[in-house]
Design a protein around this motif. Structure first.
Motif, PDB file in Angstrom:
ATOM      1  N   GLY A 291       0.779  -1.229   0.000  1.00  0.00           N
ATOM      2  CA  GLY A 291       0.000   0.000   0.000  1.00  0.00           C
ATOM      3  C   GLY A 291       0.811   1.279   0.000  1.00  0.00           C
ATOM      4  O   GLY A 291       0.268   2.349  -0.235  1.00  0.00           O
ATOM      5  N   GLU A 292       2.120   1.207   0.254  1.00  0.00           N
ATOM      6  CA  GLU A 292       2.942   2.413   0.257  1.00  0.00           C
ATOM      7  C   GLU A 292       3.175   2.908  -1.164  1.00  0.00           C
ATOM      8  O   GLU A 292       3.124   2.148  -2.124  1.00  0.00           O
ATOM      9  CB  GLU A 292       4.275   2.176   0.963  1.00  0.00           C
ATOM     10  N   SER A 293       3.459   4.208  -1.282  1.00  0.00           N
ATOM     11  CA  SER A 293       3.551   4.889  -2.565  1.00  0.00           C
ATOM     12  C   SER A 293       4.818   5.724  -2.671  1.00  0.00           C
ATOM     13  O   SER A 293       5.332   6.208  -1.666  1.00  0.00           O
ATOM     14  CB  SER A 293       2.329   5.811  -2.688  1.00  0.00           C
ATOM     15  N   THR A 294       5.268   5.949  -3.914  1.00  0.00           N
ATOM     16  CA  THR A 294       6.380   6.868  -4.151  1.00  0.00           C
ATOM     17  C   THR A 294       5.925   8.317  -4.072  1.00  0.00           C
ATOM     18  O   THR A 294       6.735   9.223  -3.981  1.00  0.00           O
ATOM     19  CB  THR A 294       6.968   6.668  -5.565  1.00  0.00           C
ATOM     20  N   GLY A 295       4.632   8.536  -4.150  1.00  0.00           N
ATOM     21  CA  GLY A 295       4.107   9.887  -4.301  1.00  0.00           C
ATOM     22  C   GLY A 295       4.194  10.280  -5.770  1.00  0.00           C
ATOM     23  O   GLY A 295       4.904   9.641  -6.560  1.00  0.00           O
ATOM     24  N   ARG A 296       3.482  11.311  -6.163  1.00  0.00           N
ATOM     25  CA  ARG A 296       3.479  11.746  -7.569  1.00  0.00           C
ATOM     26  C   ARG A 296       4.801  12.394  -7.932  1.00  0.00           C
ATOM     27  O   ARG A 296       5.322  13.205  -7.177  1.00  0.00           O
ATOM     28  CB  ARG A 296       2.346  12.719  -7.814  1.00  0.00           C
ATOM     29  N   HIS A 297       5.342  12.013  -9.081  1.00  0.00           N
ATOM     30  CA  HIS A 297       6.605  12.566  -9.540  1.00  0.00           C
ATOM     31  C   HIS A 297       6.744  12.378 -11.048  1.00  0.00           C
ATOM     32  O   HIS A 297       5.957  11.659 -11.659  1.00  0.00           O
ATOM     33  CB  HIS A 297       7.786  11.916  -8.810  1.00  0.00           C
ATOM     34  N   VAL A 298       7.718  13.048 -11.638  1.00  0.00           N
ATOM     35  CA  VAL A 298       8.028  12.941 -13.060  1.00  0.00           C
ATOM     36  C   VAL A 298       9.525  12.704 -13.186  1.00  0.00           C
ATOM     37  O   VAL A 298      10.317  13.382 -12.530  1.00  0.00           O
ATOM     38  CB  VAL A 298       7.657  14.240 -13.820  1.00  0.00           C
ATOM     39  N   HIS A 299       9.923  11.749 -14.007  1.00  0.00           N
ATOM     40  CA  HIS A 299      11.345  11.516 -14.279  1.00  0.00           C
ATOM     41  C   HIS A 299      11.794  12.420 -15.417  1.00  0.00           C
ATOM     42  O   HIS A 299      11.162  12.458 -16.470  1.00  0.00           O
ATOM     43  CB  HIS A 299      11.602  10.058 -14.653  1.00  0.00           C
ATOM     44  N   ALA A 300      12.881  13.123 -15.215  1.00  0.00           N
ATOM     45  CA  ALA A 300      13.426  14.008 -16.242  1.00  0.00           C
ATOM     46  C   ALA A 300      14.227  13.240 -17.293  1.00  0.00           C
ATOM     47  O   ALA A 300      14.455  13.743 -18.387  1.00  0.00           O
ATOM     48  CB  ALA A 300      14.312  15.072 -15.599  1.00  0.00           C
ATOM     49  N   TYR A 301      14.650  12.022 -16.950  1.00  0.00           N
ATOM     50  CA  TYR A 301      15.490  11.225 -17.839  1.00  0.00           C
ATOM     51  C   TYR A 301      14.944   9.802 -17.931  1.00  0.00           C
ATOM     52  O   TYR A 301      14.233   9.346 -17.033  1.00  0.00           O
ATOM     53  CB  TYR A 301      16.932  11.167 -17.315  1.00  0.00           C
TER      54      TYR A 301
ATOM     55  N   ALA B  90      -1.223  10.689 -14.150  1.00  0.00           N
ATOM     56  CA  ALA B  90      -1.872  11.940 -13.763  1.00  0.00           C
ATOM     57  C   ALA B  90      -3.362  11.941 -14.072  1.00  0.00           C
ATOM     58  O   ALA B  90      -4.148  12.562 -13.359  1.00  0.00           O
ATOM     59  CB  ALA B  90      -1.187  13.122 -14.439  1.00  0.00           C
ATOM     60  N   ASP B  91      -3.779  11.207 -15.118  1.00  0.00           N
ATOM     61  CA  ASP B  91      -5.202  11.182 -15.460  1.00  0.00           C
ATOM     62  C   ASP B  91      -5.980  10.107 -14.696  1.00  0.00           C
ATOM     63  O   ASP B  91      -7.157   9.896 -14.933  1.00  0.00           O
ATOM     64  CB  ASP B  91      -5.395  11.004 -16.971  1.00  0.00           C
ATOM     65  N   GLY B  92      -5.300   9.415 -13.762  1.00  0.00           N
ATOM     66  CA  GLY B  92      -5.955   8.413 -12.926  1.00  0.00           C
ATOM     67  C   GLY B  92      -5.927   7.000 -13.477  1.00  0.00           C
ATOM     68  O   GLY B  92      -6.413   6.071 -12.833  1.00  0.00           O
ATOM     69  N   THR B  93      -5.344   6.795 -14.657  1.00  0.00           N
ATOM     70  CA  THR B  93      -5.230   5.460 -15.232  1.00  0.00           C
ATOM     71  C   THR B  93      -4.255   4.624 -14.400  1.00  0.00           C
ATOM     72  O   THR B  93      -3.173   5.088 -14.070  1.00  0.00           O
ATOM     73  CB  THR B  93      -4.723   5.536 -16.685  1.00  0.00           C
TER      74      THR B  93
ATOM     75  N   GLU C  60       2.635   7.881 -10.112  1.00  0.00           N
ATOM     76  CA  GLU C  60       2.838   7.433  -8.735  1.00  0.00           C
ATOM     77  C   GLU C  60       2.941   5.919  -8.793  1.00  0.00           C
ATOM     78  O   GLU C  60       2.209   5.276  -9.540  1.00  0.00           O
ATOM     79  CB  GLU C  60       1.632   7.862  -7.902  1.00  0.00           C
ATOM     80  N   VAL C  61       3.853   5.331  -8.036  1.00  0.00           N
ATOM     81  CA  VAL C  61       3.993   3.875  -7.992  1.00  0.00           C
ATOM     82  C   VAL C  61       3.583   3.408  -6.604  1.00  0.00           C
ATOM     83  O   VAL C  61       4.054   3.929  -5.594  1.00  0.00           O
ATOM     84  CB  VAL C  61       5.451   3.436  -8.292  1.00  0.00           C
ATOM     85  N   VAL C  62       2.677   2.430  -6.562  1.00  0.00           N
ATOM     86  CA  VAL C  62       2.150   1.888  -5.305  1.00  0.00           C
ATOM     87  C   VAL C  62       2.477   0.401  -5.242  1.00  0.00           C
ATOM     88  O   VAL C  62       2.361  -0.306  -6.250  1.00  0.00           O
ATOM     89  CB  VAL C  62       0.618   2.092  -5.223  1.00  0.00           C
ATOM     90  N   ASN C  63       2.889  -0.078  -4.059  1.00  0.00           N
ATOM     91  CA  ASN C  63       3.061  -1.513  -3.852  1.00  0.00           C
ATOM     92  C   ASN C  63       1.662  -2.111  -3.800  1.00  0.00           C
ATOM     93  O   ASN C  63       0.943  -1.956  -2.820  1.00  0.00           O
ATOM     94  CB  ASN C  63       3.825  -1.792  -2.558  1.00  0.00           C
ATOM     95  N   GLY C  64       1.267  -2.802  -4.867  1.00  0.00           N
ATOM     96  CA  GLY C  64      -0.069  -3.379  -4.959  1.00  0.00           C
ATOM     97  C   GLY C  64      -0.148  -4.807  -4.480  1.00  0.00           C
ATOM     98  O   GLY C  64      -1.193  -5.434  -4.596  1.00  0.00           O
TER      99      GLY C  64
END
Length: 96
Positions: A26-36, A53-56, A77-81
Motif C-alpha cells: 500500500g505504500e507509494s512513491t508519491g506523484r513525480h516525473v522523471h526528467a530522464y 496523472a489522469d488516474g489510469t 505514482e507507484v504503489v506496492n499493490g
C-alpha cells in the motif's frame, strides 16, 4: 491514505542517479516525473500499480533481478499493490 515508501539515493553523479525504494504493501512513491529515461531493477518479486496523472492504473508483476526500461516524462505514482514488502532500484540515466 497511503504512506510514502522509503527512498535512498545510493549513488549520484553527472550521468546517473541510483535510488533504492523499499515499500510495504500500500505504500507509494508519491506523484513525480522523471526528467530522464530510467531502468527499474526489482530486488524482490512483487506487484506495482502505476497511477498516471489522469488516474489510469496499470498493474505489473515485477521479478527480482530482471530489468524494466522506462521513458522519461509523464507524472505518475507507484504503489506496492501486493501483500508483501517490495524493493526495487531505479537507475536514472542522465544522458540526452
Amino acid at each position: 491514505m497511503r504512506t510514502t515508501a522509503r527512498a535512498s539515493v545510493q549513488h549520484e553523479d553527472e550521468q546517473v542517479r541510483v535510488t533504492r525504494w523499499d515499500f510495504e504493501p500500500g505504500e507509494s512513491t508519491g506523484r513525480h516525473v522523471h526528467a530522464y529515461d530510467y531502468v527499474v531493477v526489482p530486488v524482490t518479486d512483487g506487484r506495482t500499480d502505476v497511477i498516471t496523472a489522469d488516474g489510469t492504473t496499470t498493474s505489473s508483476e515485477l521479478r527480482a533481478g530482471e530489468s524494466y526500461a522506462r521513458r522519461a516524462g509523464g507524472e505518475h505514482e507507484v504503489v506496492n499493490g501486493g501483500s508483501s514488502a517490495l524493493a526495487f532500484v531505479e537507475i536514472e540515466l542522465k544522458l540526452k
